[in-house]
Write a protein that holds these residues in place. Structure first.
Motif, PDB file in Angstrom:
ATOM      1  N   SER A 141       0.823  -1.203   0.000  1.00 28.34           N
ATOM      2  CA  SER A 141       0.000   0.000   0.000  1.00 28.34           C
ATOM      3  C   SER A 141       0.860   1.258   0.000  1.00 28.34           C
ATOM      4  O   SER A 141       1.999   1.255   0.487  1.00 28.34           O
ATOM      5  N   LEU A 142       0.291   2.343  -0.522  1.00 29.79           N
ATOM      6  CA  LEU A 142       0.949   3.648  -0.463  1.00 29.79           C
ATOM      7  C   LEU A 142      -0.106   4.739  -0.509  1.00 29.79           C
ATOM      8  O   LEU A 142      -1.235   4.520  -0.966  1.00 29.79           O
ATOM      9  N   LEU A 143       0.274   5.915  -0.013  1.00 29.69           N
ATOM     10  CA  LEU A 143      -0.616   7.070  -0.021  1.00 29.69           C
ATOM     11  C   LEU A 143       0.097   8.225  -0.704  1.00 29.69           C
ATOM     12  O   LEU A 143       1.263   8.508  -0.412  1.00 29.69           O
ATOM     13  N   GLU A 144      -0.599   8.888  -1.619  1.00 29.73           N
ATOM     14  CA  GLU A 144      -0.047  10.019  -2.344  1.00 29.73           C
ATOM     15  C   GLU A 144      -0.759  11.286  -1.882  1.00 29.73           C
ATOM     16  O   GLU A 144      -1.902  11.546  -2.270  1.00 29.73           O
ATOM     17  N   PRO A 145      -0.096  12.112  -1.023  1.00 32.38           N
ATOM     18  CA  PRO A 145      -0.729  13.350  -0.566  1.00 32.38           C
ATOM     19  C   PRO A 145      -0.668  14.432  -1.641  1.00 32.38           C
ATOM     20  O   PRO A 145       0.162  14.378  -2.560  1.00 32.38           O
ATOM     21  N   VAL A 146      -1.527  15.417  -1.550  1.00 31.73           N
ATOM     22  CA  VAL A 146      -1.573  16.539  -2.480  1.00 31.73           C
ATOM     23  C   VAL A 146      -1.503  17.834  -1.678  1.00 31.73           C
ATOM     24  O   VAL A 146      -2.221  17.994  -0.678  1.00 31.73           O
ATOM     25  N   ILE A 147      -0.611  18.756  -2.071  1.00 33.00           N
ATOM     26  CA  ILE A 147      -0.529  20.063  -1.419  1.00 33.00           C
ATOM     27  C   ILE A 147      -1.558  20.988  -2.064  1.00 33.00           C
ATOM     28  O   ILE A 147      -1.556  21.194  -3.286  1.00 33.00           O
ATOM     29  N   LEU A 148      -2.436  21.540  -1.233  1.00 34.82           N
ATOM     30  CA  LEU A 148      -3.538  22.363  -1.722  1.00 34.82           C
ATOM     31  C   LEU A 148      -3.324  23.831  -1.356  1.00 34.82           C
ATOM     32  O   LEU A 148      -2.475  24.171  -0.526  1.00 34.82           O
ATOM     33  N   GLU A 149      -4.120  24.691  -1.971  1.00 34.24           N
ATOM     34  CA  GLU A 149      -4.087  26.115  -1.676  1.00 34.24           C
ATOM     35  C   GLU A 149      -5.495  26.604  -1.382  1.00 34.24           C
ATOM     36  O   GLU A 149      -6.464  26.164  -2.020  1.00 34.24           O
ATOM     37  N   GLU A 150      -5.586  27.488  -0.420  1.00 34.21           N
ATOM     38  CA  GLU A 150      -6.889  28.067  -0.094  1.00 34.21           C
ATOM     39  C   GLU A 150      -7.443  28.804  -1.316  1.00 34.21           C
ATOM     40  O   GLU A 150      -6.710  29.480  -2.034  1.00 34.21           O
ATOM     41  N   GLY A 151      -8.725  28.639  -1.559  1.00 35.14           N
ATOM     42  CA  GLY A 151      -9.366  29.289  -2.692  1.00 35.14           C
ATOM     43  C   GLY A 151      -9.511  28.385  -3.894  1.00 35.14           C
ATOM     44  O   GLY A 151     -10.219  28.737  -4.857  1.00 35.14           O
ATOM     45  N   GLN A 152      -8.859  27.222  -3.874  1.00 24.72           N
ATOM     46  CA  GLN A 152      -9.018  26.298  -4.985  1.00 24.72           C
ATOM     47  C   GLN A 152     -10.412  25.670  -4.961  1.00 24.72           C
ATOM     48  O   GLN A 152     -11.072  25.622  -3.921  1.00 24.72           O
ATOM     49  N   THR A 153     -10.823  25.145  -6.109  1.00 22.02           N
ATOM     50  CA  THR A 153     -12.119  24.485  -6.191  1.00 22.02           C
ATOM     51  C   THR A 153     -12.038  23.099  -5.557  1.00 22.02           C
ATOM     52  O   THR A 153     -10.973  22.626  -5.177  1.00 22.02           O
ATOM     53  N   PHE A 154     -13.180  22.428  -5.468  1.00 22.78           N
ATOM     54  CA  PHE A 154     -13.275  21.079  -4.923  1.00 22.78           C
ATOM     55  C   PHE A 154     -12.362  20.155  -5.703  1.00 22.78           C
ATOM     56  O   PHE A 154     -12.453  20.056  -6.929  1.00 22.78           O
ATOM     57  N   ARG A 155     -11.451  19.437  -4.988  1.00 20.96           N
ATOM     58  CA  ARG A 155     -10.456  18.631  -5.680  1.00 20.96           C
ATOM     59  C   ARG A 155      -9.924  17.520  -4.782  1.00 20.96           C
ATOM     60  O   ARG A 155     -10.221  17.487  -3.583  1.00 20.96           O
ATOM     61  N   VAL A 156      -9.100  16.627  -5.377  1.00 21.59           N
ATOM     62  CA  VAL A 156      -8.512  15.508  -4.650  1.00 21.59           C
ATOM     63  C   VAL A 156      -7.470  16.024  -3.660  1.00 21.59           C
ATOM     64  O   VAL A 156      -6.586  16.806  -4.018  1.00 21.59           O
ATOM     65  N   ALA A 157      -7.578  15.554  -2.414  1.00 20.44           N
ATOM     66  CA  ALA A 157      -6.637  15.936  -1.365  1.00 20.44           C
ATOM     67  C   ALA A 157      -5.630  14.836  -1.067  1.00 20.44           C
ATOM     68  O   ALA A 157      -4.536  15.107  -0.559  1.00 20.44           O
ATOM     69  N   ALA A 158      -5.980  13.581  -1.356  1.00 20.29           N
ATOM     70  CA  ALA A 158      -5.072  12.454  -1.132  1.00 20.29           C
ATOM     71  C   ALA A 158      -5.579  11.258  -1.910  1.00 20.29           C
ATOM     72  O   ALA A 158      -6.791  11.077  -2.096  1.00 20.29           O
ATOM     73  N   LEU A 159      -4.624  10.416  -2.350  1.00 20.88           N
ATOM     74  CA  LEU A 159      -4.949   9.200  -3.102  1.00 20.88           C
ATOM     75  C   LEU A 159      -4.262   8.021  -2.432  1.00 20.88           C
ATOM     76  O   LEU A 159      -3.048   8.043  -2.211  1.00 20.88           O
ATOM     77  N   CYS A 160      -5.040   6.981  -2.098  1.00 25.06           N
ATOM     78  CA  CYS A 160      -4.511   5.788  -1.442  1.00 25.06           C
ATOM     79  C   CYS A 160      -4.638   4.606  -2.398  1.00 25.06           C
ATOM     80  O   CYS A 160      -5.687   4.411  -3.025  1.00 25.06           O
ATOM     81  N   ARG A 161      -3.545   3.808  -2.517  1.00 28.27           N
ATOM     82  CA  ARG A 161      -3.533   2.649  -3.401  1.00 28.27           C
ATOM     83  C   ARG A 161      -3.088   1.411  -2.622  1.00 28.27           C
ATOM     84  O   ARG A 161      -2.267   1.511  -1.708  1.00 28.27           O
ATOM     85  N   SER A 162      -3.606   0.257  -3.022  1.00 29.80           N
ATOM     86  CA  SER A 162      -3.195  -0.989  -2.383  1.00 29.80           C
ATOM     87  C   SER A 162      -3.440  -2.150  -3.347  1.00 29.80           C
ATOM     88  O   SER A 162      -4.369  -2.107  -4.161  1.00 29.80           O
TER      89      SER A 162
END
Length: 255
Positions: A141-162
């Protein structure tokens, strides 16, 4: 005419011949077994010959095309002969004619399938017992985090795979308001993404992925915290609205 004669009786004695055949002590009929890859697997087989002679024991595996492959055999005079899996299988006992269990020393997913323990006795003949083997794999398994910015639209914050066999189950442990979406691919691959609308008060909040699988005693936790970048908020303290040269006691801080 017979007077005072003694009647003659003929007694027919019926001899009943009872044939007692041997039987399997283990495994039971319709036996299924589960194992985990990269571990040792024991396929049980023990036969009670009821006083007859066990001449030979064979272990066979049924291939995908329905043909049978001989894995290992033990003969009462010729000893043990192994097939192409010679480096990974052996009889569990030094006397395989009396205890015929098979050991797969380093189980692989390719070992999953249907096996048959075949016992040849004299004079009764051949007996066999099928075994179905399922091989599980532990999740990778692994987790891919995403760095976000305030004001962005609704989007993926993290992706987990296994990936595992059977496929794992993924879930999220968080207090963040968002939505998760799970997908299943081939070869036991699964993924889950967590999406949200990024706000500054979400920065540093827990967003852990939980991996559940039959090989695990408890769900495996992949720890993660959400990162949301936002512009600084300048705060002026000690200012009463009157600026002049040499003014003291005024401080600008960022929050």
């Amino acid at each position: 005419m017979f007077r005072g004669g003694v009647g003659m009786r003929h007694c027919l004695l019926l001899s009943i011949l009872v044939c007692v055949y041997g039987g399997f002590v283990e495994p039971p009929e319709s036996f299924s077994l589960r194992s985990v890859a990269e571990t040792e697997t024991r396929l049980p087989c023990r036969f009670d010959a009821q006083g007859e002679s066990i001449v030979q024991v064979n272990w066979n595996k049924v291939q995908a095309d329905g043909t049978t492959e001989l894995i290992i055999t033990a003969h009462h005079t010729e000893g043990t002969v192994v097939g192409r899996l010679a480096t990974r299988v052996r009889f569990r006992s030094k006397d395989p004619l009396s205890e015929s269990s098979l050991l797969i020393l380093n189980t692989e997913t390719s070992d999953e399938g249907h096996y048959t323990c075949q016992v040849i006795t004299y004079p009764s003949g051949t007996f066999q017992r099928p075994i179905s083997l399922t091989v599980w794999t532990s999740p990778i398994s692994l987790l891919e985090p995403v760095i976000l910015e305030e004001g962005q639209t609704f989007r993926v914050a993290a992706l987990c795979r296994s990936t595992a066999h059977p496929p794992p189950t993924l879930s999220w442990d968080t207090d963040l308001q968002g939505q998760s979406q799970n997908r299943t691919g081939e070869g036991g691959r699964v993924s889950s993404q967590f999406s949200l609308h990024p706000l500054r008060n979400m920065n540093g909040k827990k967003l852990d992925c939980l991996v559940s699988h039959p090989t695990l005693e408890r769900p495996h936790r992949i720890r993660n915290t959400l990162v949301v970048h936002f512009p600084p908020n300048a705060v002026v303290s000690g200012y009463d609205g009157n600026w002049f040269v040499g003014r003291e006691g005024v401080e600008v801080t960022q929050r």
